[in-house]
Design a protein around this motif. Structure first.
Motif, PDB file in Angstrom:
ATOM      1  N   GLN A  89       0.761  -1.246  -0.025  1.00 43.62           N
ATOM      2  CA  GLN A  89      -0.417  -0.220  -0.061  1.00 43.62           C
ATOM      3  C   GLN A  89       0.848   1.370   0.158  1.00 43.62           C
ATOM      4  OE1 GLN A  89      -3.457  -0.317  -0.208  1.00 43.62           O
ATOM      5  NE2 GLN A  89      -2.994   1.814  -0.970  1.00 43.62           N
ATOM      6  N   PRO A  90       1.846   1.457   0.796  1.00 46.33           N
ATOM      7  CA  PRO A  90       2.548   2.755   0.865  1.00 46.33           C
ATOM      8  C   PRO A  90       3.136   2.868  -0.776  1.00 46.33           C
ATOM      9  CG  PRO A  90       3.393   1.328   2.717  1.00 46.33           C
ATOM     10  CD  PRO A  90       2.311   0.696   1.758  1.00 46.33           C
ATOM     11  N   THR A  91       3.614   1.631  -1.472  1.00 49.82           N
ATOM     12  CA  THR A  91       4.352   1.970  -2.526  1.00 49.82           C
ATOM     13  C   THR A  91       3.277   2.361  -3.673  1.00 49.82           C
ATOM     14  OG1 THR A  91       5.749   0.507  -2.286  1.00 49.82           O
ATOM     15  CG2 THR A  91       5.319   0.742  -4.506  1.00 49.82           C
ATOM     16  N   SER A 102      -4.043   5.529 -11.296  1.00 50.28           N
ATOM     17  CA  SER A 102      -4.549   4.420 -10.568  1.00 50.28           C
ATOM     18  C   SER A 102      -3.773   3.147 -10.718  1.00 50.28           C
ATOM     19  CB  SER A 102      -6.075   4.157 -10.976  1.00 50.28           C
ATOM     20  OG  SER A 102      -6.625   5.192 -10.940  1.00 50.28           O
ATOM     21  N   PHE A 103      -3.479   2.643  -9.283  1.00 51.37           N
ATOM     22  CA  PHE A 103      -2.536   1.694  -9.355  1.00 51.37           C
ATOM     23  C   PHE A 103      -3.046   0.355  -8.548  1.00 51.37           C
ATOM     24  CE2 PHE A 103       0.311   5.218 -10.228  1.00 51.37           C
ATOM     25  CZ  PHE A 103       1.208   4.739 -11.163  1.00 51.37           C
ATOM     26  N   SER A 104      -2.884  -0.849  -8.853  1.00 46.24           N
ATOM     27  CA  SER A 104      -3.499  -1.825  -8.188  1.00 46.24           C
ATOM     28  C   SER A 104      -2.173  -2.929  -7.943  1.00 46.24           C
ATOM     29  CB  SER A 104      -4.592  -2.597  -8.779  1.00 46.24           C
ATOM     30  OG  SER A 104      -5.604  -1.272  -9.008  1.00 46.24           O
ATOM     31  N   VAL A 105      -2.486  -3.832  -7.097  1.00 48.71           N
ATOM     32  CA  VAL A 105      -1.957  -5.089  -6.691  1.00 48.71           C
ATOM     33  C   VAL A 105      -2.756  -6.092  -7.041  1.00 48.71           C
ATOM     34  CG1 VAL A 105      -0.523  -6.453  -5.142  1.00 48.71           C
ATOM     35  CG2 VAL A 105       0.102  -4.122  -5.413  1.00 48.71           C
ATOM     36  N   VAL A 106      -2.562  -7.275  -7.836  1.00 47.05           N
ATOM     37  CA  VAL A 106      -3.512  -8.346  -8.098  1.00 47.05           C
ATOM     38  C   VAL A 106      -3.127  -9.434  -7.963  1.00 47.05           C
ATOM     39  CG1 VAL A 106      -4.913  -9.051 -10.053  1.00 47.05           C
ATOM     40  CG2 VAL A 106      -4.725  -6.594  -9.571  1.00 47.05           C
ATOM     41  N   VAL A 107      -3.894 -10.737  -7.522  1.00 43.47           N
ATOM     42  CA  VAL A 107      -3.365 -11.674  -7.337  1.00 43.47           C
ATOM     43  C   VAL A 107      -4.516 -12.749  -8.154  1.00 43.47           C
ATOM     44  CG1 VAL A 107      -2.357 -11.716  -5.236  1.00 43.47           C
ATOM     45  CG2 VAL A 107      -4.652 -12.415  -5.396  1.00 43.47           C
ATOM     46  N   ARG A 108      -3.890 -13.838  -8.689  1.00 42.12           N
ATOM     47  CA  ARG A 108      -4.786 -14.850  -9.460  1.00 42.12           C
ATOM     48  C   ARG A 108      -5.462 -15.604  -8.399  1.00 42.12           C
ATOM     49  NH1 ARG A 108      -4.778 -19.528 -12.492  1.00 42.12           N
ATOM     50  NH2 ARG A 108      -2.633 -20.167 -11.932  1.00 42.12           N
ATOM     51  N   ASP A 109      -6.692 -16.058  -8.846  1.00 43.17           N
ATOM     52  CA  ASP A 109      -7.369 -17.048  -8.219  1.00 43.17           C
ATOM     53  C   ASP A 109      -8.171 -17.968  -9.277  1.00 43.17           C
ATOM     54  OD1 ASP A 109      -9.024 -18.693  -6.497  1.00 43.17           O
ATOM     55  OD2 ASP A 109     -10.429 -17.154  -5.801  1.00 43.17           O
ATOM     56  N   SER A 110      -7.493 -18.823  -9.837  1.00 44.58           N
ATOM     57  CA  SER A 110      -7.962 -19.726 -10.813  1.00 44.58           C
ATOM     58  C   SER A 110      -8.255 -18.979 -12.054  1.00 44.58           C
ATOM     59  CB  SER A 110      -9.362 -20.469 -10.354  1.00 44.58           C
ATOM     60  OG  SER A 110      -9.572 -21.278 -11.358  1.00 44.58           O
ATOM     61  N   GLU A 264      10.660   0.007 -11.056  1.00 43.94           N
ATOM     62  CA  GLU A 264      11.301   0.122  -9.867  1.00 43.94           C
ATOM     63  C   GLU A 264      10.468  -0.125  -8.670  1.00 43.94           C
ATOM     64  OE1 GLU A 264      13.806   1.285  -7.297  1.00 43.94           O
ATOM     65  OE2 GLU A 264      14.316   1.092  -9.371  1.00 43.94           O
ATOM     66  N   ALA A 265       9.083  -0.115  -8.822  1.00 39.91           N
ATOM     67  CA  ALA A 265       8.325  -0.406  -7.688  1.00 39.91           C
ATOM     68  C   ALA A 265       8.631  -1.870  -7.473  1.00 39.91           C
ATOM     69  CB  ALA A 265       6.806   0.177  -7.919  1.00 39.91           C
ATOM     70  N   ALA A 266       8.623  -2.692  -8.300  1.00 39.06           N
ATOM     71  CA  ALA A 266       8.497  -4.037  -8.207  1.00 39.06           C
ATOM     72  C   ALA A 266       9.913  -4.482  -7.658  1.00 39.06           C
ATOM     73  CB  ALA A 266       8.453  -4.605  -9.737  1.00 39.06           C
ATOM     74  N   ARG A 267      10.961  -3.796  -7.861  1.00 42.54           N
ATOM     75  CA  ARG A 267      12.049  -3.961  -7.261  1.00 42.54           C
ATOM     76  C   ARG A 267      12.227  -3.748  -5.816  1.00 42.54           C
ATOM     77  NH1 ARG A 267      14.156  -2.606 -12.574  1.00 42.54           N
ATOM     78  NH2 ARG A 267      14.315  -0.318 -12.066  1.00 42.54           N
ATOM     79  N   GLU A 268      11.606  -2.608  -5.549  1.00 46.88           N
ATOM     80  CA  GLU A 268      11.468  -2.113  -4.298  1.00 46.88           C
ATOM     81  C   GLU A 268      10.786  -3.200  -3.417  1.00 46.88           C
ATOM     82  OE1 GLU A 268       8.338   1.222  -2.316  1.00 46.88           O
ATOM     83  OE2 GLU A 268      10.033   2.092  -3.848  1.00 46.88           O
ATOM     84  N   LEU A 269       9.602  -3.664  -3.978  1.00 45.52           N
ATOM     85  CA  LEU A 269       8.737  -4.529  -3.111  1.00 45.52           C
ATOM     86  C   LEU A 269       9.559  -5.937  -3.029  1.00 45.52           C
ATOM     87  CD1 LEU A 269       5.382  -3.431  -4.521  1.00 45.52           C
ATOM     88  CD2 LEU A 269       6.025  -3.131  -2.195  1.00 45.52           C
ATOM     89  N   ARG A 270      10.266  -6.378  -3.795  1.00 46.05           N
ATOM     90  CA  ARG A 270      10.978  -7.672  -3.899  1.00 46.05           C
ATOM     91  C   ARG A 270      11.196  -8.171  -2.392  1.00 46.05           C
ATOM     92  NH1 ARG A 270      14.245 -10.320  -8.973  1.00 46.05           N
ATOM     93  NH2 ARG A 270      14.112 -12.327  -8.274  1.00 46.05           N
TER      94      ARG A 270
END
Length: 273
Positions: A89-91, A102-110, A264-270
């Protein structure tokens, strides 16, 4: 997770199937509709509906049933306890403040992807007010309208979304072939890819590029760019995306502005995943 048949409480499984039969397409169900959607007899569906209403998870007028606010206890508990929404969320907030997008983090469910964290902007945009002859008579404000389906907890079709394709691209060849086997794809807009060959091609491209762009495939007006979120072991845990205008997703602008920000955000969160 697979369990032994002796450990499965079938009544609970059927009750959850009835609860999951409610969605944006069918917000109100009677016993007949719930039975069709959950794969139960009408009598069994009616008992589950009445029980869920008795427990406070459904509301009813005596014939039709609909979800009650109590079902939000599940999502609230997940969002409050799961690491991914809390850590990302902070990122998301920083990216939204930096770009006004607008930004989102998403996971897969089937077959679907689920938005588990989100930061959006509904800023007002300046517009010129014109008279009937094309002359400017003043300046107004126009609220920026966010896409209908992009709210926290929203479930979207994996095959037609940038995040879904990035997450499908993380599957190995055998897993992806199993996911595709016997699957049909329905058209959501005039731009939706529905041929299996085309879906395989765009997922393969997402795998090669390590990002994915989609434009108006699951909803008119929605243009999105997504990248995978990986942990330190290299496993894809989620996807990060931005929803923006088609002008900002033009190849040059995307590569210069948006894609580097997401990467860069993905690297920060890794290290946190």
């Amino acid at each position: 997770m697979a369990i032994a048949k002796a450990d499965l409480i079938e009544g609970m499984a059927k009750g959850m199937a009835v609860l999951e039969s409610f969605d944006t397409e069918r917000q109100r169900l009677n016993a007949t509709l719930a039975a069709q959607r959950a794969g139960l007899t009408r009598a069994a569906a009616r008992r589950h509906l009445l029980t869920l209403a008795h427990l406070g998870y459904l509301e009813t007028d005596g014939s039709y049933f609909w979800l009650a606010p109590k079902v939000l206890r599940f999502s609230g508990s997940y969002l409050g306890s799961a690491r991914l929404p809390r850590l990302s969320q902070p990122t998301l907030n920083r990216l939204a403040a930096q770009t006004q997008e607008s930004f989102s983090v998403v996971v897969r469910d089937s077959d679907e992807v689920v938005i588990v964290a989100r930061s959006g902007n509904d800023r007002a945009e300046a517009i010129n007010l014109l008279d009937g002859q094309g002359g400017m008579v003043g300046e107004g404000r126009r609220a920026r309208i966010l896409a209908y389906g992009l709210h926290l907890g929203a479930r979207l079709p994996a095959f037609a979304t940038s995040t879904g394709r990035v997450l499908l691209a993380s599957l190995n060849r055998t897993e992806f072939a199993a996911w595709m086997k016997g699957r049909g794809f329905h058209r959501l807009t005039a731009h939706t890819l529905t041929e299996a060959k085309a879906i395989r091609a765009v997922v393969a491209q997402a795998r090669a590029d390590d990002f994915c762009v989609t434009s108006e495939e699951h909803e008119i007006g929605v243009h999105a760019l997504a990248v995978p979120l990986r942990n330190l072991q290299g496993r894809t845990m989620a996807a990060l995306n931005v929803v923006t205008s088609p002008q900002r997703l033009q190849q040059e602008v995307m590569r210069r502005e948006l894609l580097p920000l997401l990467q860069e955000a993905a690297r920060e969160l890794r290290p946190l995943l």
